[in-house]
Design a protein around this motif. Structure first.
Motif, short mmCIF file in Angstrom:
data_model
loop_
_atom_site.label_atom_id
_atom_site.label_comp_id
_atom_site.label_asym_id
_atom_site.label_seq_id
_atom_site.Cartn_x
_atom_site.Cartn_y
_atom_site.Cartn_z
N THR A 49 0.84 -1.21 0.00
CA THR A 49 0.00 0.00 0.00
C THR A 49 0.87 1.25 0.00
O THR A 49 2.03 1.21 0.39
N GLU A 101 0.39 5.42 1.24
CA GLU A 101 -0.47 6.39 1.92
C GLU A 101 0.20 7.75 1.94
O GLU A 101 1.37 7.83 2.29
N VAL A 107 1.70 -1.36 -6.73
CA VAL A 107 1.22 -0.23 -5.94
C VAL A 107 1.22 0.99 -6.85
O VAL A 107 2.21 1.29 -7.49
#
Length: 102
Positions: free
Chosen positions: A18, A20, A97
């Motif tokens: 991921t 962020e 990703v």
């Protein structure tokens, strides 16, 4: 014995899961999470659109995360993260990703 050796070899492969936040602009710092992300497993980190690769500045690097800054020259668009592995036989590996540069 062979299965254990194969499992160890696979565990050493850097893997990102991921990022962020999932978008940002030039100068923003984003954090990618995953496993085996420390040096020397990951030597360099890039944004790639499949044609152009842009190296990013890593600000912090650990086994389960990398913080990086979106470079000033990044054009708006959708990018994947790509790593250059360290060691004797470095390889470029595009990660699953993606992020958006605004």
């Amino acid at each position: 014995m062979f299965l254990a050796a194969a499992a160890l070899a696979q565990q050493a492969m850097p893997r990102m899961t991921t990022v962020e936040p999932p978008n940002g602009k030039a100068g923003d710092v984003l954090t990618v999470a995953g496993e085996n992300l420390a040096k020397p497993a990951v030597d360099k980190l890039y944004l790639t659109d499949g044609k152009n690769d842009l190296e990013v500045q890593v600000t912090e690097q650990a086994d389960t995360s990398i913080k990086f800054k979106i470079p000033a020259g990044a054009k708006p668009g959708r990018f994947s993260l790509m790593i250059l592995t360290g060691g004797k036989d470095p390889k470029y590996i595009e990660q699953p990703v993606r992020l958006t540069v605004e």
